[in-house]
Design a protein around this motif. Sequence first.
Motif, PDB file in Angstrom:
ATOM      1  N   ASP A   1      -5.180   8.099   0.286  1.00 29.38           N
ATOM      2  CA  ASP A   1      -5.582   8.749  -0.877  1.00 29.38           C
ATOM      3  C   ASP A   1      -4.544   9.224  -2.060  1.00 29.38           C
ATOM      4  O   ASP A   1      -4.691  10.378  -2.457  1.00 29.38           O
ATOM      5  CB  ASP A   1      -6.571  10.063  -0.516  1.00 29.38           C
ATOM      6  CG  ASP A   1      -5.679  11.072   0.369  1.00 29.38           C
ATOM      7  OD1 ASP A   1      -4.417  10.757   0.580  1.00 29.38           O
ATOM      8  OD2 ASP A   1      -6.444  12.133   0.714  1.00 29.38           O
ATOM      9  N   CYS A   2      -3.613   8.542  -2.055  1.00 30.83           N
ATOM     10  CA  CYS A   2      -2.303   8.796  -2.989  1.00 30.83           C
ATOM     11  C   CYS A   2      -2.807   8.754  -4.035  1.00 30.83           C
ATOM     12  O   CYS A   2      -3.518   7.918  -4.997  1.00 30.83           O
ATOM     13  CB  CYS A   2      -1.362   7.830  -2.542  1.00 30.83           C
ATOM     14  SG  CYS A   2       0.202   7.902  -3.744  1.00 30.83           S
ATOM     15  N   LEU A   3      -2.246   9.790  -4.936  1.00 26.28           N
ATOM     16  CA  LEU A   3      -2.632   9.975  -6.486  1.00 26.28           C
ATOM     17  C   LEU A   3      -1.510   9.571  -7.232  1.00 26.28           C
ATOM     18  O   LEU A   3      -1.319   9.716  -8.527  1.00 26.28           O
ATOM     19  CB  LEU A   3      -3.106  11.229  -6.849  1.00 26.28           C
ATOM     20  CG  LEU A   3      -4.459  11.642  -6.250  1.00 26.28           C
ATOM     21  CD1 LEU A   3      -4.713  13.166  -6.878  1.00 26.28           C
ATOM     22  CD2 LEU A   3      -5.609  10.872  -6.880  1.00 26.28           C
ATOM     23  N   HIS A   4      -0.525   9.102  -6.500  1.00 31.24           N
ATOM     24  CA  HIS A   4       0.698   8.290  -7.000  1.00 31.24           C
ATOM     25  C   HIS A   4       1.684   9.333  -8.028  1.00 31.24           C
ATOM     26  O   HIS A   4       1.827   8.766  -9.038  1.00 31.24           O
ATOM     27  CB  HIS A   4       0.258   7.045  -7.861  1.00 31.24           C
ATOM     28  CG  HIS A   4      -0.732   6.257  -7.388  1.00 31.24           C
ATOM     29  ND1 HIS A   4      -0.490   5.858  -6.174  1.00 31.24           N
ATOM     30  CD2 HIS A   4      -2.029   5.996  -7.601  1.00 31.24           C
ATOM     31  CE1 HIS A   4      -1.836   5.022  -5.476  1.00 31.24           C
ATOM     32  NE2 HIS A   4      -2.767   5.294  -6.694  1.00 31.24           N
ATOM     33  N   ARG A   5       1.685  10.480  -7.475  1.00 28.07           N
ATOM     34  CA  ARG A   5       2.515  11.135  -8.145  1.00 28.07           C
ATOM     35  C   ARG A   5       3.924  11.564  -7.427  1.00 28.07           C
ATOM     36  O   ARG A   5       4.860  10.611  -7.698  1.00 28.07           O
ATOM     37  CB  ARG A   5       1.740  12.554  -8.562  1.00 28.07           C
ATOM     38  CG  ARG A   5       0.613  12.358  -9.501  1.00 28.07           C
ATOM     39  CD  ARG A   5       0.284  14.087  -9.860  1.00 28.07           C
ATOM     40  NE  ARG A   5      -0.724  14.372  -8.645  1.00 28.07           N
ATOM     41  CZ  ARG A   5      -1.361  15.556  -8.559  1.00 28.07           C
ATOM     42  NH1 ARG A   5      -1.634  16.145  -9.644  1.00 28.07           N
ATOM     43  NH2 ARG A   5      -1.904  15.769  -7.596  1.00 28.07           N
TER      44      ARG A   5
ATOM     45  N   GLU B   1       6.882   7.530  -0.260  1.00 23.80           N
ATOM     46  CA  GLU B   1       6.207   5.922  -0.173  1.00 23.80           C
ATOM     47  C   GLU B   1       5.063   5.568  -0.815  1.00 23.80           C
ATOM     48  O   GLU B   1       4.176   5.082  -0.505  1.00 23.80           O
ATOM     49  CB  GLU B   1       6.060   5.668   1.384  1.00 23.80           C
ATOM     50  CG  GLU B   1       7.407   5.735   2.189  1.00 23.80           C
ATOM     51  CD  GLU B   1       7.123   5.909   3.729  1.00 23.80           C
ATOM     52  OE1 GLU B   1       6.435   4.688   4.054  1.00 23.80           O
ATOM     53  OE2 GLU B   1       7.382   6.748   4.265  1.00 23.80           O
ATOM     54  N   CYS B   2       5.056   5.923  -2.150  1.00 20.82           N
ATOM     55  CA  CYS B   2       3.979   5.703  -3.254  1.00 20.82           C
ATOM     56  C   CYS B   2       4.555   4.256  -3.705  1.00 20.82           C
ATOM     57  O   CYS B   2       5.602   4.191  -4.327  1.00 20.82           O
ATOM     58  CB  CYS B   2       3.781   6.716  -4.269  1.00 20.82           C
ATOM     59  SG  CYS B   2       2.767   6.304  -5.544  1.00 20.82           S
ATOM     60  N   VAL B   3       3.838   3.304  -3.880  1.00 21.34           N
ATOM     61  CA  VAL B   3       4.220   1.990  -4.675  1.00 21.34           C
ATOM     62  C   VAL B   3       3.624   1.865  -5.901  1.00 21.34           C
ATOM     63  O   VAL B   3       4.240   0.992  -6.698  1.00 21.34           O
ATOM     64  CB  VAL B   3       3.790   0.686  -3.642  1.00 21.34           C
ATOM     65  CG1 VAL B   3       4.173   0.729  -2.292  1.00 21.34           C
ATOM     66  CG2 VAL B   3       2.034   0.807  -3.772  1.00 21.34           C
ATOM     67  N   VAL B   4       3.017   2.945  -6.320  1.00 23.61           N
ATOM     68  CA  VAL B   4       2.554   2.729  -7.704  1.00 23.61           C
ATOM     69  C   VAL B   4       3.709   3.477  -8.701  1.00 23.61           C
ATOM     70  O   VAL B   4       3.856   3.027  -9.748  1.00 23.61           O
ATOM     71  CB  VAL B   4       1.139   3.487  -7.867  1.00 23.61           C
ATOM     72  CG1 VAL B   4       0.899   3.538  -9.502  1.00 23.61           C
ATOM     73  CG2 VAL B   4       0.204   2.638  -7.261  1.00 23.61           C
ATOM     74  N   ARG B   5       4.285   4.506  -8.207  1.00 25.05           N
ATOM     75  CA  ARG B   5       4.953   5.435  -8.801  1.00 25.05           C
ATOM     76  C   ARG B   5       6.233   4.552  -9.371  1.00 25.05           C
ATOM     77  O   ARG B   5       6.667   3.706  -8.444  1.00 25.05           O
ATOM     78  CB  ARG B   5       5.442   6.480  -8.097  1.00 25.05           C
ATOM     79  CG  ARG B   5       6.569   7.439  -8.979  1.00 25.05           C
ATOM     80  CD  ARG B   5       6.927   8.704  -8.249  1.00 25.05           C
ATOM     81  NE  ARG B   5       7.603   8.536  -6.978  1.00 25.05           N
ATOM     82  CZ  ARG B   5       7.180   8.880  -5.657  1.00 25.05           C
ATOM     83  NH1 ARG B   5       6.041   9.631  -5.589  1.00 25.05           N
ATOM     84  NH2 ARG B   5       7.691   8.499  -4.723  1.00 25.05           N
TER      85      ARG B   5
ATOM     86  N   SER C   1       0.797  -1.106  -0.097  1.00 25.78           N
ATOM     87  CA  SER C   1      -0.040   0.028   0.125  1.00 25.78           C
ATOM     88  C   SER C   1       0.836   1.337  -0.086  1.00 25.78           C
ATOM     89  O   SER C   1       1.940   1.034   0.413  1.00 25.78           O
ATOM     90  CB  SER C   1      -0.697   0.103   1.180  1.00 25.78           C
ATOM     91  OG  SER C   1      -1.665  -1.202   1.414  1.00 25.78           O
ATOM     92  N   CYS C   2       0.405   2.422  -0.573  1.00 26.78           N
ATOM     93  CA  CYS C   2       0.922   3.693  -0.436  1.00 26.78           C
ATOM     94  C   CYS C   2       0.828   4.163   1.063  1.00 26.78           C
ATOM     95  O   CYS C   2       0.245   3.767   1.660  1.00 26.78           O
ATOM     96  CB  CYS C   2       0.121   4.760  -1.391  1.00 26.78           C
ATOM     97  SG  CYS C   2       0.429   4.037  -3.002  1.00 26.78           S
ATOM     98  N   ARG C   3       1.603   5.089   1.312  1.00 27.44           N
ATOM     99  CA  ARG C   3       1.880   5.542   2.764  1.00 27.44           C
ATOM    100  C   ARG C   3       0.393   6.146   2.994  1.00 27.44           C
ATOM    101  O   ARG C   3      -0.264   6.333   3.867  1.00 27.44           O
ATOM    102  CB  ARG C   3       2.798   6.538   2.869  1.00 27.44           C
ATOM    103  CG  ARG C   3       2.638   7.315   4.201  1.00 27.44           C
ATOM    104  CD  ARG C   3       4.168   8.121   4.554  1.00 27.44           C
ATOM    105  NE  ARG C   3       3.990   9.123   5.236  1.00 27.44           N
ATOM    106  CZ  ARG C   3       5.124  10.010   5.464  1.00 27.44           C
ATOM    107  NH1 ARG C   3       6.104   9.764   4.749  1.00 27.44           N
ATOM    108  NH2 ARG C   3       4.989  11.200   6.302  1.00 27.44           N
TER     109      ARG C   3
END
Length: 379
Positions: free
Chosen positions: A292-296, A300-304, A287-289
Amino acid sequence: MSREDLETTGQLLGTVLAVQANFYRVQLDSEDKGDKLENSSFSTPSPLSTVSSHSPNPHPPLLLCTRRTRLKKIGQQVMVGDRVVVEEPDWAGGRGAISEVLPRGSELDRPAIANVDRILLVFAVADPPLEPYQLSRFLLKAESTGLDVVLGLNKSDLISTEEQSEICDRLMSWGYKPIFISVNKSINLNQIATSLKEKITVIAGPSGVGKSSLINALIPNANLRVGEISGKLARGRHTTRHVELFELPGGGLLADTPGFNQPDLDVSPEELASLFPEARQRLAVESCRFSDCLHREEPECVVRGDWERYQHYLDFLEEAILRQTQLNQQADPESTVKAKTKGKGQTKYEPKLESKKYRRASRRTQLQELQQLYQETDE
Ligand code: GDP
Ligand code: ZN
């Protein structure tokens, strides 16, 4: 009442193939459907192959039906794709009456079709060239409906097998396994036909990729039912809003559709990542930190990351943010706030001053979003 109940009580069940004025063309379920599905294959599309010698009903009966007054009174609409109970069949006259509509599994708005199971997305590998960004947009649109997606890449006769495996590897990294086909050379059409069995499919894709050619190949002229309306299938200059389901010889129903433009993406910024298999895969593991992460730029964003379509994600995200900002302004015209800021983390909407046009003001339900795929082109 469930379908099984109805079948055991001996009621007539069928599927609405077309709606015209106040009449519904209903194809009754055929009893030998199971045999028919197993025995037929694309390589033997002779009209005789669907006629079993022992069957008194060579073709599943079609009845032109009215809607019972009771249904009208309760405001029960009947859509193409609906599963219905038919009463008082007049076999000689080919007439009947719809007395009941079974609950719908899904409902598309435009084209108006009930119980669609999947989208057959058709692109060409060349002529017109495969444009990754355009393909992404159609894939996202298809994903947003929640329906199954089958990706057929046509005109494979125009490229080498090496080129095909490159494209295949690339799309596999996107999370899709394409079926390479050639309508002209009859390559892999069997595989497409098999993947469309039994269910209701709508076909989508940009113009010029061979959708009409594919439909005509999948539904041989030898088929008596289709023979009558082959003019409509050929489509030509005049696109029409008339929706009709066509029977595939190996089983399954296919909706012919008008031409397509670039579909508008109508999803919220928060939803967008879930439409990318690559992002879904990452989010399934970690999971992102920020929830409501928009992954930009968030920490600690796991999508970027360095996945190929990450840039597509960022571009579509901007589009989604811009749209949402406009929707917020429409919802609250007094507001002078140009950009909504979210409280937590670093997520913030930053609308760009691009002059893109958005035709619609309101959000739509997921399935209705598919309607954007069916914008008619002015040919
Ligand atoms: P649609 O606009 O998606 O319905 O596309 P059409 O079916 O009208 O086809 C567009 C053009 O692509 C026509 O000239 C077809 O002959 C051609 N085409 C269709 N399938 C193939 C194929 O498998 N290989 C090649 N080389 N051309 C094809
Ligand atoms: Zn993130």
